[in-house]
Write a protein that holds these residues in place. Structure first.
Motif, PDB file in Angstrom:
ATOM      1  N   ILE A  94      44.997  41.232  37.832  1.00  0.00           N
ATOM      2  CA  ILE A  94      44.056  42.041  37.042  1.00  0.00           C
ATOM      3  C   ILE A  94      43.642  43.287  37.818  1.00  0.00           C
ATOM      4  O   ILE A  94      43.687  44.407  37.299  1.00  0.00           O
ATOM      5  CB  ILE A  94      42.826  41.193  36.653  1.00  0.00           C
ATOM      6  CG1 ILE A  94      43.244  40.093  35.676  1.00  0.00           C
ATOM      7  CG2 ILE A  94      41.732  42.063  36.034  1.00  0.00           C
ATOM      8  CD1 ILE A  94      42.143  39.108  35.349  1.00  0.00           C
ATOM      9  N   GLY A  95      43.251  43.106  39.067  1.00  0.00           N
ATOM     10  CA  GLY A  95      42.779  44.244  39.851  1.00  0.00           C
ATOM     11  C   GLY A  95      43.871  45.273  40.088  1.00  0.00           C
ATOM     12  O   GLY A  95      43.636  46.480  40.012  1.00  0.00           O
TER      13      GLY A  95
ATOM     14  N   MET B  40      41.433  46.257  30.296  1.00  0.00           N
ATOM     15  CA  MET B  40      42.194  45.212  29.623  1.00  0.00           C
ATOM     16  C   MET B  40      41.797  45.173  28.150  1.00  0.00           C
ATOM     17  O   MET B  40      42.640  45.130  27.259  1.00  0.00           O
ATOM     18  CB  MET B  40      41.892  43.877  30.286  1.00  0.00           C
ATOM     19  CG  MET B  40      42.734  42.749  29.789  1.00  0.00           C
ATOM     20  SD  MET B  40      42.205  41.197  30.502  1.00  0.00           S
ATOM     21  CE  MET B  40      42.660  41.378  32.173  1.00  0.00           C
ATOM     22  N   HIS B  41      40.494  45.200  27.931  1.00  0.00           N
ATOM     23  CA  HIS B  41      39.978  45.292  26.555  1.00  0.00           C
ATOM     24  C   HIS B  41      38.523  45.732  26.630  1.00  0.00           C
ATOM     25  O   HIS B  41      37.762  45.178  27.414  1.00  0.00           O
ATOM     26  CB  HIS B  41      40.063  43.932  25.860  1.00  0.00           C
ATOM     27  CG  HIS B  41      39.814  44.024  24.385  1.00  0.00           C
ATOM     28  ND1 HIS B  41      38.559  44.177  23.861  1.00  0.00           N
ATOM     29  CD2 HIS B  41      40.679  44.033  23.337  1.00  0.00           C
ATOM     30  CE1 HIS B  41      38.651  44.244  22.537  1.00  0.00           C
ATOM     31  NE2 HIS B  41      39.931  44.167  22.194  1.00  0.00           N
TER      32      HIS B  41
ATOM     33  N   THR C  89      38.663  43.579  43.003  1.00  0.00           N
ATOM     34  CA  THR C  89      38.294  44.862  43.606  1.00  0.00           C
ATOM     35  C   THR C  89      39.226  45.218  44.760  1.00  0.00           C
ATOM     36  O   THR C  89      39.746  46.338  44.821  1.00  0.00           O
ATOM     37  CB  THR C  89      36.841  44.777  44.120  1.00  0.00           C
ATOM     38  OG1 THR C  89      36.009  44.298  43.070  1.00  0.00           O
ATOM     39  CG2 THR C  89      36.354  46.123  44.597  1.00  0.00           C
ATOM     40  N   TYR C  90      39.427  44.282  45.656  1.00  0.00           N
ATOM     41  CA  TYR C  90      40.281  44.586  46.815  1.00  0.00           C
ATOM     42  C   TYR C  90      41.706  44.941  46.385  1.00  0.00           C
ATOM     43  O   TYR C  90      42.321  45.834  46.949  1.00  0.00           O
ATOM     44  CB  TYR C  90      40.295  43.402  47.797  1.00  0.00           C
ATOM     45  CG  TYR C  90      39.186  43.408  48.833  1.00  0.00           C
ATOM     46  CD1 TYR C  90      38.096  44.279  48.728  1.00  0.00           C
ATOM     47  CD2 TYR C  90      39.225  42.559  49.932  1.00  0.00           C
ATOM     48  CE1 TYR C  90      37.088  44.277  49.688  1.00  0.00           C
ATOM     49  CE2 TYR C  90      38.219  42.554  50.903  1.00  0.00           C
ATOM     50  CZ  TYR C  90      37.155  43.412  50.772  1.00  0.00           C
ATOM     51  OH  TYR C  90      36.165  43.413  51.729  1.00  0.00           O
ATOM     52  N   SER C  91      42.247  44.221  45.412  1.00  0.00           N
ATOM     53  CA  SER C  91      43.638  44.507  45.061  1.00  0.00           C
ATOM     54  C   SER C  91      43.761  45.832  44.304  1.00  0.00           C
ATOM     55  O   SER C  91      44.853  46.391  44.204  1.00  0.00           O
ATOM     56  CB  SER C  91      44.254  43.365  44.255  1.00  0.00           C
ATOM     57  OG  SER C  91      43.549  43.190  43.062  1.00  0.00           O
ATOM     58  N   SER C  92      42.640  46.364  43.806  1.00  0.00           N
ATOM     59  CA  SER C  92      42.711  47.676  43.161  1.00  0.00           C
ATOM     60  C   SER C  92      42.907  48.776  44.199  1.00  0.00           C
ATOM     61  O   SER C  92      43.188  49.917  43.853  1.00  0.00           O
ATOM     62  CB  SER C  92      41.454  47.936  42.336  1.00  0.00           C
ATOM     63  OG  SER C  92      40.366  48.274  43.176  1.00  0.00           O
ATOM     64  N   TYR C  93      42.717  48.448  45.460  1.00  0.00           N
ATOM     65  CA  TYR C  93      42.904  49.438  46.532  1.00  0.00           C
ATOM     66  C   TYR C  93      44.274  49.333  47.177  1.00  0.00           C
ATOM     67  O   TYR C  93      44.501  49.854  48.260  1.00  0.00           O
ATOM     68  CB  TYR C  93      41.843  49.250  47.618  1.00  0.00           C
ATOM     69  CG  TYR C  93      40.427  49.438  47.136  1.00  0.00           C
ATOM     70  CD1 TYR C  93      40.078  50.541  46.363  1.00  0.00           C
ATOM     71  CD2 TYR C  93      39.435  48.523  47.468  1.00  0.00           C
ATOM     72  CE1 TYR C  93      38.776  50.711  45.923  1.00  0.00           C
ATOM     73  CE2 TYR C  93      38.132  48.693  47.034  1.00  0.00           C
ATOM     74  CZ  TYR C  93      37.818  49.784  46.260  1.00  0.00           C
ATOM     75  OH  TYR C  93      36.534  49.948  45.826  1.00  0.00           O
TER      76      TYR C  93
END
Ligand code: PHE
Ligand code: NA
Length: 504
Positions: free
Chosen positions: A65-66, A80-81, A245-249
């Motif tokens: 997701i991130g 996502m929605h 959050t972390y994986s969005s970086y």
């Protein structure tokens, strides 16, 4: 023009930071006792089942997701929605609650690192020292929620907040990434020395026997399985918005599942090592007091602030054990606390389009003030205990349950997330993963939620007065949901990161 989204320096820094978040108080003071209670050596079976069927799949779910939607929890769910945005805010608010008390435990541990060096508590007086001299605890049933300031708690708490505010203000790469690059190797070394040292204590073998002796009958008890699953969710920091959050970086082209496996097994390695160290030390304590290990085994605050100080008083070289143990709690705690704060900071940065420093200060200063006001007083321990129990049972479990149901059954996003995970990853996921997330996870979480609910309704939690549980338990949990809905209704700022991330 919105600034480019921040990023970790490399995938390894991300992995180290994710391990930094996962390895926390749970590994050190929670796992050893959960395992011991849940059948000792036999607990390995429910533990591994929980790890493989729920922990790791949910970790992949958060990463997907991130990384796919490239945002803090509210932004990722919103992308996502639109209607899913409240899920993200709910996670943000859970992090708010956790942050205000997590900092307190770090401050206590910091003071105890100091106390260990000189046995401040006076041997034989560990219990009274903690509750009476150090916390100056007062009974909430008698005094209500007090505002009497306890300086030996308040002052280290200020220091902890200043430190983490400094780290957060430096940003993802220079602050969070670098703090983990320094603290995690240090933590590992300290921890290794601590475990080896405790293995040489007289009586250590007894402790290890107690820890590893398999009680196979425990496996027939559903509560043991429930505790394995409950522990894994908490331990891997899944469903807090942290991993989102972390994986969005992370850079676009990243091996997500491979990273997740490294994080999950590193976290488990730490837990098992902690189990060995803690039970070796408890074996020593039992021998020194002429009882058996069952008589001294405990977890949480009792383990850290009463049993360990006793061990420090009684063991040869005890001060070193104490400094290493409490120092490890501080470092493990700080790396987890910054991950919790990042969920909040990132969410507001995304929604309002503010800069890093401004957002950090606007988030952290109120949190620090609330944390000081509630927890450097004489009723700290009751508030902490209640908030922790309720946010775990009805915050984290509930948001995880709603998230998997919404994503799997209402939005039908699992196929897209599977595809996203498999694009770059070394470890492919497929139908099994979709079943674990869409079917098994809701069943397990639903079971945990309902049993927790029945338990807490049947008996007033911790024997606290009902007005108190009403405010800091139920009231807090309900308020989180309402505020999450409210925040979702607020418009995204004109400079928000919602639309124009060039890489999204
Ligand atoms: N995973 C951490 C632990 O095992 C706990 C934690 C929860 C950390 C929430 C960060 C956020 O202690
Ligand atoms: Na953990």
């Amino acid at each position: 023009q919105t600034p480019r989204r921040e990023a970790f320096g490399s995938r390894n820094v991300f992995i180290l930071s994710a391990i930094g978040s996962a390895v926390g108080l749970g590994n050190i003071w929670r796992f050893p006792y959960v395992a011991y209670e849940g059948g000792g050596g036999a607990f390995l079976i429910p533990y591994l089942c929980a790890l493989l069927t729920a922990g790791i799949p949910l970790l992949f779910f958060d990463y997907a997701i991130g990384h796919r939607f490239r945002g803090s929890a509210p932004l990722a769910f919103r992308r996502m929605h639109r209607a899913a945005e409240p899920l993200g805010w709910w996670q943000v608010l859970i992090c708010v609650v956790i942050a205000v008390y997590y900092a307190v435990i770090i401050a206590w541990a910091a003071m105890y690192t100091w106390f260990s060096a000189q046995l401040t508590w006076g041997p034989g007086n560990e219990n009274d020292f903690f509750f009476t001299d150090f916390l100056q605890s007062a009974d909430v049933a008698v005094v209500g929620v007090s505002t009497d300031f306890v300086p030996q708690v308040g002052i280290p708490l200020v220091v902890v907040w200043l430190l983490v505010i400094g780290i957060m203000a430096l940003g993802v790469k220079r602050g969070i990434g670098r703090a983990n690059m320094i603290l995690m190797p240090l933590l590992t070394v300290m921890f290794a020395i601590l475990v080896v040292q405790s293995l040489f204590l007289p009586g250590a073998a007894e402790g290890l026997n107690a820890f590893f002796a398999p009680n196979w009958e425990a496996l027939a008890n559903p509560a043991v399985w429930a505790s394995a699953y409950g522990h894994i969710f908490f331990s891997l920091s899944v469903a807090f918005g942290i991993m989102v959050t972390y994986s969005s970086y992370l850079k676009r082209k990243t091996d997500l599942t491979g990273s997740g496996l490294v994080v999950a097994f590193a976290n488990s390695g730490f837990e098992i090592l902690a189990g060995i160290g803690v039970f070796a030390a408890l074996g020593f304590m039992a021998q020194a007091q002429g009882t058996d290990v069952a008589g001294v085994a405990t977890s949480g605050i009792g383990l850290a602030f009463i049993a360990f100080p006793t061990i420090v008083s009684q063991a040869a070289g005890g001060s070193i054990i104490g400094v290493l143990f409490f120092g490890a709690l501080v470092f493990a705690g700080i790396t987890s606390l910054i991950s919790i704060l990042e969920v909040i900071v990132a969410a507001l940065q995304d929604k309002l389009g503010w800069g890093r420093i401004r957002t950090t200060l606007i988030v952290s200063i109120p949190l620090a003030v609330i944390s000081m006001a509630l927890f450097s007083t004489t009723t700290a321990i009751s508030v902490l205990d209640t908030a922790d129990a309720f946010v775990n049972a009805f915050g984290i479990m509930a948001v995880a349950l709603v998230a998997v149901i919404v994503v799997a059954w209402f939005l039908h996003k699992l196929p897209a997330l599977t595809e996203h995970l498999n694009r770059r990853s070394s470890f492919p996921v497929g139908t099994l993963w979709k079943i674990l997330i869409g079917v098994l996870a809701p069943l397990v979480l639903g079971y945990l939620l309902v049993t927790g609910l029945i338990e807490k309704i049947a008996e007033p939690y911790g024997g606290y007065p009902s007005w108190f549980i009403g405010v800091f338990g139920w009231g807090m949990v309900v308020a989180l949901v309402l505020i999450a809905l409210l925040l979702s209704a607020l418009p995204w700022g004109t400079r928000s990161h919602a639309k124009d991330d060039p890489e999204y």
